[in-house]
Design an enzyme around this catalytic site. Sequence first.
Site: not given
Length: 323
Positions: A197, A246, A316
Amino acid sequence: MTMTQPDNFWFTDSGEAPTCAVDGAGDMLVSMDGIRGKLTRDAPLAKLVWFKTGGNADWLFEPADLDDLCAFVERLDEGTPIMGLGLGSNMIIRDGGVPGVVIRLGKAFSTVKNLGDCRLECGGGASGILVSSTARDAAIAGLEFLRGIPGTVGGFVRMNGGAYGREVSDVLIDCDVLMPNGEFITLPAADLEYSYRHSALPEGAVVVTARFQGEPGDPKEIGAEMDRIAQAREESQPLRTKTGGSTFKNPEGQKAWQLVDAAGCRGLTMGGAQVSEKHTNFLINTGDATSADIEGLGEEVRRRVYENSGVTLEWEIQRVGRP
């Protein structure tokens, strides 16, 4: 020439295209001579993000096409903050708004083209659903996972978006990027230094095009896998709420939702924000949350998880703007 500002958009009194845009202090932001896109001052952003919260952008620019975008960015003063905005699916816009210029890529950047040899060229504003569907129709396998990423190409190329066992780094060939200084460059995937990520793209860089590599496949099998992904998301995630995807990255070897659940945070609330009962790695706006509620709840979840397990969860979701 006198400037008027109907609906927060700068026009001349004659109704012609604006020749300049000025900020609240009367200072010129940029010459608009020849710029064809739409520039809005003090632009509301809450309606453009999934949480439906947050303040305004100092400026919101929606370019007509790539040449228009390049010309606009080249004219900005050095150091002007720039932020790209896609679907706003994995983002908290803080209540104080976003400084500088927010760039939103529209239809001109939302095309997907089959290049042959199982390659697709995708605009930065194209959705994951459009990319995966185009791949299916072209009998290109390996891109089905993009069906499970609720965002646009620009965002998930920047963040190495992933779902269901695959990441963008697995399929990206290269991408065209407009840098904050106005330079337009093509970067091979290796130069993005991908990790979980994360990429090496600097703040203010806008991904305008990306090329993906798939492999030969059967459209029926590809479609079946996309349907499986869509059903799995529907069953496990609070998709029909005001959410942001998320919230926390999965720590190595662990699942963030399990750590959140073990810390007793399922259903936890703060103001109008709540930890989802359906999937504890999702925060939701129950109706009247502020961005401060949502971010504050996330920080409280991080605190409780650390106290319970010793694990520090990493965000995130992008959190941008002024508190």
